[in-house]
Scaffold this motif. Structure first.
Motif, PDB file in Angstrom:
ATOM      1  N   ASP A 117       0.849  -1.185   0.000  1.00  0.00           N
ATOM      2  CA  ASP A 117       0.000   0.000   0.000  1.00  0.00           C
ATOM      3  C   ASP A 117       0.886   1.237   0.000  1.00  0.00           C
ATOM      4  OD1 ASP A 117      -2.253   1.564   0.020  1.00  0.00           O
ATOM      5  OD2 ASP A 117      -2.540   1.444   2.191  1.00  0.00           O
ATOM      6  N   SER A 118       0.468   2.271  -0.694  1.00  0.00           N
ATOM      7  CA  SER A 118       1.256   3.501  -0.758  1.00  0.00           C
ATOM      8  C   SER A 118       0.408   4.622  -1.336  1.00  0.00           C
ATOM      9  CB  SER A 118       2.510   3.291  -1.616  1.00  0.00           C
ATOM     10  OG  SER A 118       3.232   4.503  -1.756  1.00  0.00           O
ATOM     11  N   LYS A 121       1.046   5.839  -6.469  1.00  0.00           N
ATOM     12  CA  LYS A 121       0.477   4.761  -7.275  1.00  0.00           C
ATOM     13  C   LYS A 121       1.549   3.884  -7.913  1.00  0.00           C
ATOM     14  CE  LYS A 121      -3.905   7.059  -8.408  1.00  0.00           C
ATOM     15  NZ  LYS A 121      -4.789   7.528  -9.506  1.00  0.00           N
ATOM     16  N   LYS A 124       2.477   1.324  -5.287  1.00  0.00           N
ATOM     17  CA  LYS A 124       1.367   0.501  -4.792  1.00  0.00           C
ATOM     18  C   LYS A 124       1.267  -0.804  -5.570  1.00  0.00           C
ATOM     19  CE  LYS A 124      -3.402   1.172  -3.258  1.00  0.00           C
ATOM     20  NZ  LYS A 124      -4.516   2.134  -3.193  1.00  0.00           N
ATOM     21  N   MET A 126      -1.485  -3.811  -5.147  1.00  0.00           N
ATOM     22  CA  MET A 126      -2.601  -4.470  -4.463  1.00  0.00           C
ATOM     23  C   MET A 126      -3.322  -5.468  -5.369  1.00  0.00           C
ATOM     24  SD  MET A 126      -2.427  -3.122  -1.437  1.00  0.00           S
ATOM     25  CE  MET A 126      -3.974  -3.385  -0.593  1.00  0.00           C
ATOM     26  N   ASN A 158       3.762  -1.145   3.832  1.00  0.00           N
ATOM     27  CA  ASN A 158       3.670   0.270   3.480  1.00  0.00           C
ATOM     28  C   ASN A 158       4.951   0.944   3.956  1.00  0.00           C
ATOM     29  OD1 ASN A 158       3.113   3.055   3.208  1.00  0.00           O
ATOM     30  ND2 ASN A 158       0.916   2.666   3.364  1.00  0.00           N
TER      31      ASN A 158
END
Length: 361
Positions: A117-118, A121, A124, A126, A158
């Motif tokens: 998660d971040s 983008k 990230k 997911m 994260n």
């Protein structure tokens, strides 16, 4: 060799040729399938790439095995895989064949799923931007009668914060049976699922469910529990997403959920035992953290039961599966009742089943 062939009849020569052909196919077919899978995963997955280390056939039991599966984002490369699986074994489910259905038994061992998660983008990961049903369909081309997942783990990372977040669910074991109801059970929920895991190497997680995947809208009846999680093990997560931390305490959770026809009914019972938020040497790095921790400390002081030092309540919900109504005031009264009238029992209530879910009008 020529004398040997002359001594054999046409039938014998044909049989020998068939045997030789099958041996050659058996030797080279796994290499061809492995190449096909790697080509597909390297060229046909929109936002990801994949690779398998090995592929093998076990014709005597109608099975194949895949070893060393990796799937990663194209922008990140194989050193940061979204998922790694040590072994996949898919075999024909003879129970299904005897019932006139071509079904499989799937076993997955040693899966590691890394979610990132971040706020950025690009960092990230997911797995949200991919049609995974199609990808799985290429690896597992038949419908399943049973599924078993062992020795697996899921991480949520994260690295946006000063102290990186790593929430881990490991020792995952999942078992699902009679998925296609080959037993011809007349029960509303013919399939069963059981799962267990460990959260943050502390709390024991268990879950069980009865399922009907054959209905147009899948229905299930489930129970789950998290027992005695050392809540300080999640401090990095709370500090990053809160921000607040705990100095001591255990967390437990019990719940039941049932759904059918797009409607759901259930409850969750959270228990915070021997919670302490502010230590004598506490240093608040922001006003937001100060107010968060003071609010939690005051709520704990007011609402905890004087005998068992536990803050608890029951949160009921019911309605459309996509957005059920949560009975907030009942939950608030439940926490007050636990603190001042009668302690909430730390167990499943066994009060919710699929029969309690209102049918769709």
């Amino acid at each position: 060799m020529k004398k040997l062939l002359k001594s054999l009849g046409k039938i014998e020569i044909t049989l020998v040729a068939i045997v030789v052909f099958l041996v050659v196919v058996r030797i080279f077919l796994p290499y061809g399938i492995k190449y096909g899978i790697n080509w597909y995963m390297g060229n046909k997955i929109e936002n990801y790439k994949g690779h398998i280390e090995d592929f093998d056939l076990a014709l005597y039991r109608g099975a194949y095995q895949i070893q060393g599966l990796k799937i990663w984002e194209k922008a990140k490369g194989p050193k940061q895989p979204l998922v790694f699986i040590k072994d996949i074994d898919l075999s024909l489910a003879w129970r299904g064949i005897f019932a006139g259905k071509l079904l499989g038994d799937l076993k997955v061992d040693g899966m590691k799923l890394d979610l990132v998660d971040s706020a950025d983008k690009k960092k990230k990961q997911m797995g949200e931007d991919q049609d995974w049903k199609t990808v799985v369909g290429k690896l597992v081309p038949i419908e399943l009668e049973s599924f078993r997942l062992t020795n697996s783990e899921v991480h949520l990372y994260n690295n946006d914060f000063k102290v990186p977040v790593d929430v881990v669910l490991d020792r995952i074991m999942v078992s699902a049976t009679n998925i296609k109801n080959t037993d011809k059970s007349k029960e509303l929920l013919p399939s069963t699922m059981e799962a267990s895991a460990r959260l943050q190497k502390s709390g024991h997680v268990t879950a069980g469910a009865k399922i009907n995947l054959l209905s147009k809208i899948p229905a299930f009846e489930s129970k789950m529990a998290i027992d005695k999680l050392d809540i300080t093990k999640l401090n990095d997560f709370f500090k990053g997403y809160g921000p607040f931390t705990f100095t001591s305490g255990n967390f437990s959770l019990y719940g039941e959920v049932s759904t059918r026809d797009g409607r759901v009914k259930g409850y969750m019972k959270p228990f915070f035992e021997n919670i302490d938020v502010i230590s004598s040497k506490e240093k608040f790095d922001s006003p937001k953290r100060f107010f968060f921790e003071m609010g939690i400390a005051m709520s704990n002081l007011i609402l905890r039961n004087s005998e068992n030092k536990t803050v608890a309540t029951r949160v009921d919900f019911e309605g459309a599966a996509k957005g059920p109504d949560i009975k907030t005031w009942d939950a608030l009264w439940g926490s007050i009742r636990n603190g001042f009238v009668e302690a909430l029992k730390k167990k499943l209530d066994n009060t919710v089943s699929i029969k309690d879910v209102p049918k769709k009008d």
